[in-house]
Design a protein around this motif. Structure first.
Motif, PDB file in Angstrom:
ATOM      1  N   VAL A  42      -4.229  95.920 -82.870  1.00  0.00           N
ATOM      2  CA  VAL A  42      -4.745  94.100 -83.492  1.00  0.00           C
ATOM      3  C   VAL A  42      -3.917  93.393 -84.209  1.00  0.00           C
ATOM      4  O   VAL A  42      -3.153  93.419 -83.961  1.00  0.00           O
ATOM      5  CB  VAL A  42      -4.796  95.942 -85.087  1.00  0.00           C
ATOM      6  CG1 VAL A  42      -5.606  94.676 -86.026  1.00  0.00           C
ATOM      7  CG2 VAL A  42      -5.109  97.011 -84.492  1.00  0.00           C
ATOM      8  N   LEU A  54      -8.134  97.369 -88.548  1.00  0.00           N
ATOM      9  CA  LEU A  54      -9.769  97.703 -88.085  1.00  0.00           C
ATOM     10  C   LEU A  54     -10.167  99.015 -88.259  1.00  0.00           C
ATOM     11  O   LEU A  54      -9.292  99.864 -88.957  1.00  0.00           O
ATOM     12  CB  LEU A  54      -9.687  97.265 -86.668  1.00  0.00           C
ATOM     13  CG  LEU A  54      -9.660  95.619 -85.631  1.00  0.00           C
ATOM     14  CD1 LEU A  54      -9.630  96.325 -84.429  1.00  0.00           C
ATOM     15  CD2 LEU A  54      -9.784  94.539 -86.286  1.00  0.00           C
ATOM     16  N   GLU A  55     -11.753  99.184 -88.517  1.00  0.00           N
ATOM     17  CA  GLU A  55     -12.016 101.013 -88.468  1.00  0.00           C
ATOM     18  C   GLU A  55     -12.816 100.700 -87.723  1.00  0.00           C
ATOM     19  O   GLU A  55     -13.782  99.974 -87.643  1.00  0.00           O
ATOM     20  CB  GLU A  55     -12.878 100.079 -89.840  1.00  0.00           C
ATOM     21  CG  GLU A  55     -13.030 102.178 -90.028  1.00  0.00           C
ATOM     22  CD  GLU A  55     -12.697 102.738 -90.578  1.00  0.00           C
ATOM     23  OE1 GLU A  55     -12.490 104.087 -90.230  1.00  0.00           O
ATOM     24  OE2 GLU A  55     -10.784 102.600 -91.312  1.00  0.00           O
ATOM     25  N   LEU A  56     -12.481 101.992 -86.789  1.00  0.00           N
ATOM     26  CA  LEU A  56     -13.210 101.472 -85.090  1.00  0.00           C
ATOM     27  C   LEU A  56     -14.327 102.807 -85.582  1.00  0.00           C
ATOM     28  O   LEU A  56     -13.510 104.403 -85.987  1.00  0.00           O
ATOM     29  CB  LEU A  56     -12.143 101.522 -83.968  1.00  0.00           C
ATOM     30  CG  LEU A  56     -12.773 101.025 -83.339  1.00  0.00           C
ATOM     31  CD1 LEU A  56     -11.909  99.435 -84.787  1.00  0.00           C
ATOM     32  CD2 LEU A  56     -11.812 100.344 -81.708  1.00  0.00           C
ATOM     33  N   HIS A  58     -16.910 106.078 -83.781  1.00  0.00           N
ATOM     34  CA  HIS A  58     -17.945 105.893 -82.566  1.00  0.00           C
ATOM     35  C   HIS A  58     -18.438 107.227 -82.671  1.00  0.00           C
ATOM     36  O   HIS A  58     -18.614 107.649 -83.779  1.00  0.00           O
ATOM     37  CB  HIS A  58     -16.731 106.474 -81.538  1.00  0.00           C
ATOM     38  CG  HIS A  58     -16.229 107.296 -81.747  1.00  0.00           C
ATOM     39  ND1 HIS A  58     -15.002 107.847 -83.001  1.00  0.00           N
ATOM     40  CD2 HIS A  58     -15.481 109.258 -81.238  1.00  0.00           C
ATOM     41  CE1 HIS A  58     -14.592 109.117 -82.774  1.00  0.00           C
ATOM     42  NE2 HIS A  58     -15.313 109.437 -81.544  1.00  0.00           N
ATOM     43  N   VAL A  98      -4.777  99.797 -80.401  1.00  0.00           N
ATOM     44  CA  VAL A  98      -5.852 100.009 -80.294  1.00  0.00           C
ATOM     45  C   VAL A  98      -6.406 100.310 -78.842  1.00  0.00           C
ATOM     46  O   VAL A  98      -6.969 102.109 -79.395  1.00  0.00           O
ATOM     47  CB  VAL A  98      -7.017  98.797 -80.512  1.00  0.00           C
ATOM     48  CG1 VAL A  98      -8.306  99.641 -80.263  1.00  0.00           C
ATOM     49  CG2 VAL A  98      -6.538  97.619 -81.827  1.00  0.00           C
ATOM     50  N   PHE A 128     -18.577 102.210 -79.554  1.00  0.00           N
ATOM     51  CA  PHE A 128     -17.283 101.860 -80.360  1.00  0.00           C
ATOM     52  C   PHE A 128     -18.016 100.782 -81.783  1.00  0.00           C
ATOM     53  O   PHE A 128     -19.052  99.945 -81.002  1.00  0.00           O
ATOM     54  CB  PHE A 128     -16.769 101.436 -80.068  1.00  0.00           C
ATOM     55  CG  PHE A 128     -15.104 102.607 -79.032  1.00  0.00           C
ATOM     56  CD1 PHE A 128     -14.755 103.927 -80.151  1.00  0.00           C
ATOM     57  CD2 PHE A 128     -15.247 101.856 -78.223  1.00  0.00           C
ATOM     58  CE1 PHE A 128     -13.853 103.823 -79.733  1.00  0.00           C
ATOM     59  CE2 PHE A 128     -14.883 102.727 -77.293  1.00  0.00           C
ATOM     60  CZ  PHE A 128     -13.259 103.919 -77.956  1.00  0.00           C
ATOM     61  N   TRP A 129     -18.133 101.055 -82.924  1.00  0.00           N
ATOM     62  CA  TRP A 129     -18.967  99.753 -83.855  1.00  0.00           C
ATOM     63  C   TRP A 129     -17.077  99.607 -84.651  1.00  0.00           C
ATOM     64  O   TRP A 129     -16.258  99.971 -84.871  1.00  0.00           O
ATOM     65  CB  TRP A 129     -19.635 100.608 -84.669  1.00  0.00           C
ATOM     66  CG  TRP A 129     -20.470 101.222 -84.162  1.00  0.00           C
ATOM     67  CD1 TRP A 129     -21.971  99.703 -83.935  1.00  0.00           C
ATOM     68  CD2 TRP A 129     -21.077 101.572 -83.436  1.00  0.00           C
ATOM     69  NE1 TRP A 129     -22.911 100.413 -82.971  1.00  0.00           N
ATOM     70  CE2 TRP A 129     -22.198 101.826 -82.996  1.00  0.00           C
ATOM     71  CE3 TRP A 129     -20.610 103.622 -82.467  1.00  0.00           C
ATOM     72  CZ2 TRP A 129     -23.188 102.651 -81.440  1.00  0.00           C
ATOM     73  CZ3 TRP A 129     -20.941 103.974 -82.299  1.00  0.00           C
ATOM     74  CH2 TRP A 129     -22.160 103.929 -81.626  1.00  0.00           C
ATOM     75  N   LYS A 130     -16.656  98.511 -84.605  1.00  0.00           N
ATOM     76  CA  LYS A 130     -15.090  97.359 -84.889  1.00  0.00           C
ATOM     77  C   LYS A 130     -16.040  97.063 -86.502  1.00  0.00           C
ATOM     78  O   LYS A 130     -17.032  95.839 -86.591  1.00  0.00           O
ATOM     79  CB  LYS A 130     -14.488  96.968 -83.987  1.00  0.00           C
ATOM     80  CG  LYS A 130     -14.213  96.349 -84.383  1.00  0.00           C
ATOM     81  CD  LYS A 130     -12.803  95.647 -83.150  1.00  0.00           C
ATOM     82  CE  LYS A 130     -13.264  94.883 -83.034  1.00  0.00           C
ATOM     83  NZ  LYS A 130     -12.422  94.201 -81.417  1.00  0.00           N
ATOM     84  N   LYS A 131     -15.487  97.762 -87.323  1.00  0.00           N
ATOM     85  CA  LYS A 131     -15.328  96.217 -88.548  1.00  0.00           C
ATOM     86  C   LYS A 131     -13.892  95.814 -88.609  1.00  0.00           C
ATOM     87  O   LYS A 131     -12.627  96.532 -88.623  1.00  0.00           O
ATOM     88  CB  LYS A 131     -15.492  97.328 -89.528  1.00  0.00           C
ATOM     89  CG  LYS A 131     -15.498  96.930 -91.533  1.00  0.00           C
ATOM     90  CD  LYS A 131     -15.849  97.856 -92.698  1.00  0.00           C
ATOM     91  CE  LYS A 131     -16.485  99.172 -92.086  1.00  0.00           C
ATOM     92  NZ  LYS A 131     -16.794  99.527 -93.763  1.00  0.00           N
ATOM     93  N   GLU A 132     -13.848  94.866 -89.147  1.00  0.00           N
ATOM     94  CA  GLU A 132     -12.834  93.721 -89.567  1.00  0.00           C
ATOM     95  C   GLU A 132     -12.170  93.723 -90.826  1.00  0.00           C
ATOM     96  O   GLU A 132     -13.490  93.917 -92.051  1.00  0.00           O
ATOM     97  CB  GLU A 132     -12.373  92.203 -89.486  1.00  0.00           C
ATOM     98  CG  GLU A 132     -12.093  91.884 -87.888  1.00  0.00           C
ATOM     99  CD  GLU A 132     -12.872  90.574 -86.999  1.00  0.00           C
ATOM    100  OE1 GLU A 132     -12.206  90.561 -85.762  1.00  0.00           O
ATOM    101  OE2 GLU A 132     -13.217  90.106 -88.367  1.00  0.00           O
ATOM    102  N   TRP A 140     -18.496  94.210 -89.903  1.00  0.00           N
ATOM    103  CA  TRP A 140     -18.879  94.318 -88.905  1.00  0.00           C
ATOM    104  C   TRP A 140     -18.343  93.388 -88.068  1.00  0.00           C
ATOM    105  O   TRP A 140     -19.255  92.319 -88.055  1.00  0.00           O
ATOM    106  CB  TRP A 140     -20.160  95.160 -89.210  1.00  0.00           C
ATOM    107  CG  TRP A 140     -20.312  96.639 -89.447  1.00  0.00           C
ATOM    108  CD1 TRP A 140     -20.556  96.609 -90.746  1.00  0.00           C
ATOM    109  CD2 TRP A 140     -19.558  97.777 -88.854  1.00  0.00           C
ATOM    110  NE1 TRP A 140     -20.814  97.704 -91.094  1.00  0.00           N
ATOM    111  CE2 TRP A 140     -20.228  98.333 -90.374  1.00  0.00           C
ATOM    112  CE3 TRP A 140     -19.106  97.763 -88.283  1.00  0.00           C
ATOM    113  CZ2 TRP A 140     -19.774  99.855 -90.189  1.00  0.00           C
ATOM    114  CZ3 TRP A 140     -18.598  99.206 -88.157  1.00  0.00           C
ATOM    115  CH2 TRP A 140     -18.591 100.267 -88.945  1.00  0.00           C
TER     116      TRP A 140
END
Length: 158
Positions: A42, A54-56, A58, A98, A128-132, A140
């Motif tokens: 990160v 980050l928030e991942l 799945h 990560v 995967f969906w990644k949020k900063e 997102w």
């Protein structure tokens, strides 16, 4: 050829992972000539500046299958001895690991190429969906054209 895929919220201890990967290889092959590993961390900048985490997210089951398929395709393209893909999900703080991809082969070229191939495909195909998360809020992360271009180079080599 051994494939290891792990996915979970626990922090990745990259040194223990590297020792474990290498120890598994020493038991079976005297043809080991190269290990290539990639660690994704990160960082403080992304779509937004001042990223603190980050928030991942799945789909359990689907994501593991996708990572395994990517590894299997790499094993079909190059002569490899082993592949390990270890990926975090959940909240991951600034500076934390990560993802780790490790590839072992008899020759460095195959190890480098397969490691890059796995990461390029992972960035574009794994669900995967990644949020900063930053001081100014959360957002997102959209897919990047540069990731698509990196992955497309492998199709040109088929």
């Amino acid at each position: 050829m051994h494939i290891r895929v792990e996915l979970g919220p626990a922090p990745i201890d990259n040194l223990t992972l590297a020792r474990s990967f290498r120890a598994g290889l020493n038991q079976g092959s005297s043809s080991l000539g190269a290990i290539c590993s990639f660690e994704g961390l990160v960082r403080e900048y992304g779509d937004d500046r001042n990223v603190i985490a980050l928030e991942l997210e799945h789909y359990p089951g689907m994501t593991e299958r996708s990572l395994r398929e990517i590894a299997e395709h790499a094993a079909e393209r190059w002569q490899l001895l082993a592949i390990a893909i270890v990926h975090r999900v959940g909240r991951i703080e600034l500076g934390e690991v990560v993802v780790v991809v490790s590839v072992a082969s008899s020759h460095r070229h195959a190890a480098f190429e397969a490691c890059a191939y796995i990461m390029d495909r992972l960035k574009t195909e794994a669900p995967f969906w990644k949020k900063e998360i930053s001081a100014s809020g959360q957002s997102w992360v959209a897919s990047k054209d540069s990731d698509g271009l990196a992955a497309a180079r492998w199709a040109a080599k088929d």
